[in-house]
Design a protein around this motif. Structure first.
Motif, PDB file in Angstrom:
ATOM      1  N   GLN A   1      -9.433  -2.221  15.222  1.00  0.00           N
ATOM      2  CA  GLN A   1      -8.384  -2.208  14.213  1.00  0.00           C
ATOM      3  C   GLN A   1      -7.164  -1.560  14.852  1.00  0.00           C
TER       4      GLN A   1
ATOM      5  N   ASN B   1      -3.273  -0.317  14.861  1.00  0.00           N
ATOM      6  CA  ASN B   1      -2.151   0.116  14.047  1.00  0.00           C
ATOM      7  C   ASN B   1      -0.859  -0.307  14.738  1.00  0.00           C
TER       8      ASN B   1
ATOM      9  N   CYS C   1      -4.774  -6.323  12.842  1.00  0.00           N
ATOM     10  CA  CYS C   1      -3.510  -5.589  12.921  1.00  0.00           C
ATOM     11  C   CYS C   1      -3.138  -5.090  11.536  1.00  0.00           C
ATOM     12  N   TYR C   2      -2.807  -3.798  11.431  1.00  0.00           N
ATOM     13  CA  TYR C   2      -2.355  -3.233  10.163  1.00  0.00           C
ATOM     14  C   TYR C   2      -1.193  -2.291  10.436  1.00  0.00           C
TER      15      TYR C   2
ATOM     16  N   ASP D   1       0.386   1.429   9.349  1.00  0.00           N
ATOM     17  CA  ASP D   1       0.047   2.703   8.732  1.00  0.00           C
ATOM     18  C   ASP D   1       1.097   3.112   7.696  1.00  0.00           C
TER      19      ASP D   1
ATOM     20  N   HIS E   1       2.349  -4.424   2.221  1.00  0.00           N
ATOM     21  CA  HIS E   1       1.504  -3.575   3.065  1.00  0.00           C
ATOM     22  C   HIS E   1       1.376  -2.165   2.489  1.00  0.00           C
TER      23      HIS E   1
ATOM     24  N   THR F   1      -3.464  -2.218   2.362  1.00  0.00           N
ATOM     25  CA  THR F   1      -3.832  -1.973   3.756  1.00  0.00           C
ATOM     26  C   THR F   1      -5.295  -1.575   3.881  1.00  0.00           C
TER      27      THR F   1
ATOM     28  N   ALA G   1      -7.707  -4.434   3.108  1.00  0.00           N
ATOM     29  CA  ALA G   1      -7.848  -5.356   4.235  1.00  0.00           C
ATOM     30  C   ALA G   1      -8.717  -4.756   5.332  1.00  0.00           C
ATOM     31  N   ARG G   2      -8.538  -3.461   5.592  1.00  0.00           N
ATOM     32  CA  ARG G   2      -9.317  -2.817   6.647  1.00  0.00           C
ATOM     33  C   ARG G   2     -10.798  -2.736   6.284  1.00  0.00           C
TER      34      ARG G   2
END
Length: 408
Positions: free
Chosen positions: A173, A175, A192-193, A195, A383, A388, A391-392
Motif C-alpha cells: 500500500q 502513500n 495507491c492512496y 494520506d 479521498h 481512504t 479502500a485500504r
C-alpha cells in the motif's frame, strides 16, 4: 506483551488484522503515550475492518513522538501490544493473525516478511518514502560530511534489503504516487492512496468558500498560510524570503505561519528586521481539527509549501480539503497529485523569488485561485479519511481472499 483485549474481541480469531506502526509508543502514568495520527488511523481501521484489530508498538522515548498524548489502552477499542525496541515480535502476537499490515519505511519490520511466511500469514507493507527522499533528508540533516556519507550508505543498503522484502510480500500500500510508481515496478499488487486526517464532515463547505471568493474578487489583500514544522527540511527557512520578495513587488498580502521548530526564533527576528510585522504572523502550534482546519477553510486563499523533499505529506490533501490551492516547490509527490487535480502550481525548488513571482501573478488573476480552490476541494472530497480507509481495508480483504484461495 498484550496490554489490552477489548471484551467484544476476546476469543474472536476470524479476520484478525495485525498492524505494526512505524512510530513507537512510550509508557505513561496509567497508560501509553501514543502518536495522535496513528491512533486515529487505527480507530478508523476498526470501523471498517470486519474483525478485531491488534496494534503492536515498539517501545521508544517519548521525545520521538512529536504529536501525541497519553491514552488509556482500555478505551481505544483495538488490541494493543508493546514490545522492546530492538527485540523481534514474538510469534505469539502474530500467530492468530489473518493478515499483517507492516511498516515498509521501517527496517525493523523487514524480518516480519520471513516470519509471516513461516507462520503462513499474508503480509502487506505500507511504503511512503523513496530512497531519493531518504537521501534528501540526510543531506539537510546538519550532520558532518562523514556522518552524512555513512548514513547515505546505510540508507542505500537498507533500500536493497527493502526491495528484496517487498518481493516476498503479498501486496503493498503506497502513500502517494511516487511510491506507487517506483515500487509498482517491483510488485504486481500496489494500492495507491493519499494520506489525510480530513473526514467528510470537515471538508470545506460551499458557503465558506463563496465568502472567500467574494473577498478575493473584492481585491482585498491575499491571505497566505503555511503549517508544519519550522525546520529546513520543510523549507520553513524560505517563507520569510518569499514574503520579502512579495513585499518588494508591492503585493498586498498577509502570511499566517502555524507550527514550531528550530527555525522559529530566527524567523521571528527576520520578520522584525525586514519590517514584515504587519504582513507575517507566527502563531505557533494549533490543534488541526478545532483551529487550523477552520481557519484554512474560512480565511486562507493560498498555501505556500517550500518542502524540499518528495515525501507524501498529508499537508497537500488536507489543504485541498479545506478548499485552499497550493503553490509549492517542485517535487515528485506534489507534481504527482497535480497530475490528478488542478489544485495548485509548482515552481522551481529552492527559489523563493520564483514562488513570489507565481503568487504575484495569481494576485493579478484571482479567478485562477477560485478555479483551483474548487478543483482542490473536489479532489480531496474523493479521498476523505473514510473513503481512504475503506479502500485500504477492502484491498487487504481482497489480498486475504486471494491468498486463502491459493492455500485452499
Amino acid at each position: 506483551m498484550l496490554i489490552n483485549r477489548p471484551q467484544d474481541m476476546a476469543g474472536d480469531k476470524a479476520r484478525r488484522l495485525v498492524v505494526t506502526p512505524s512510530i513507537s509508543a512510550a509508557r505513561a502514568d496509567g497508560g501509553l503515550f501514543l502518536d495522535d495520527k496513528v491512533v486515529s488511523g487505527l480507530i478508523e481501521s476498526c470501523r471498517t475492518w470486519p474483525g478485531p484489530v491488534r496494534a503492536i508498538f515498539r517501545e521508544g522515548p517519548r521525545s520521538a513522538i512529536v504529536f501525541g498524548q497519553p491514552y488509556d489502552p482500555a478505551m481505544l477499542g483495538f488490541e494493543l501490544a508493546l514490545v522492546d525496541a530492538g527485540a523481534p515480535i514474538p510469534d505469539a502476537l502474530l500467530a492468530d493473525a489473518d493478515i499483517i499490515l507492516a511498516a515498509g519505511d521501517s527496517h525493523h519490520d523487514f524480518p516480519l516478511q520471513a516470519q509471516a511466511q513461516r507462520l503462513g500469514i499474508p503480509i502487506v507493507y505500507i511504503i511512503e518514502n523513496l530512497i531519493r527522499t531518504r537521501l534528501q533528508i540526510i543531506g539537510v540533516s546538519g550532520a558532518s560530511a562523514w556522518q552524512r556519507m555513512k548514513s547515505s550508505l546505510w540508507a542505500i543498503g537498507s533500500e536493497i534489503q527493502r526491495r528484496r522484502v517487498f518481493r516476498g510480500a503479498a501486496a503493498l500500500q503506497a502513500n502517494g504516487t511516487p511510491a506507487a510508481d517506483v515500487y509498482g515496478r517491483a510488485h504486481a499488487d500496489v494500492l495507491c492512496y493519499f494520506d489525510t486526517r480530513l473526514s467528510r464532515s470537515m471538508m470545506c463547505g460551499e458557503q465558506a468558500m463563496d465568502k472567500r471568493f467574494q473577498r478575493l474578487r473584492a481585491g482585498l489583500p491575499l491571505r497566505l498560510a503555511f503549517s508544519g514544522r519550522l525546520e529546513p527540511l520543510k523549507g520553513a527557512d524560505h517563507l520569510i524570503p518569499v514574503a520579502r520578495e512579495l513585499a518588494a513587488r508591492n503585493v498586498a498580502f498577509h502570511l499566517d505561519i502555524f507550527g514550531t521548530g528550530s527555525l522559529e526564533n530566527g524567523m521571528r527576528a527576520a520578520i522584525e528586521k525586514d519590517g514584515l510585522s504587519e504582513s507575517v504572523t507566527l502563531h505557533g502550534s494549533v490543534d488541526f481539527e478545532t483551529r487550523l482546519a477552520p481557519i484554512m477553510c474560512d480565511e486562507i486563499d493560498l498555501f505556500l509549501c517550500c518542502h524540499r523533499q518528495s515525501d507524501p505529506s498529508c499537508t497537500y490533501l488536507e489543504t485541498f480539503g479545506c478548499g485552499v490551492p497550493i503553490v509549492a516547490y517542485r517535487n515528485r509527490a506534489f507534481d504527482g497529485m497535480l497530475a490528478l487535480a488542478s489544485g495548485g502550481w509548482s515552481v522551481p525548488a529552492d527559489d523563493p523569488a520564483a514562488m513570489a513571482v507565481r503568487v504575484a501573478a495569481l494576485n493579478d488573476d484571482r479567478e485562477q485561485l477560485v478555479a483551483a480552490a474548487i478543483a482542490a476541494r473536489d479532489f480531496a472530497g474523493q479521498h476523505d479519511v473514510e473513503a481512504t480507509f475503506a479502500a485500504r481495508m477492502a484491498h487487504l480483504l481482497a489480498v486475504l481472499d486471494r491468498t486463502s484461495a491459493r492455500a485452499g
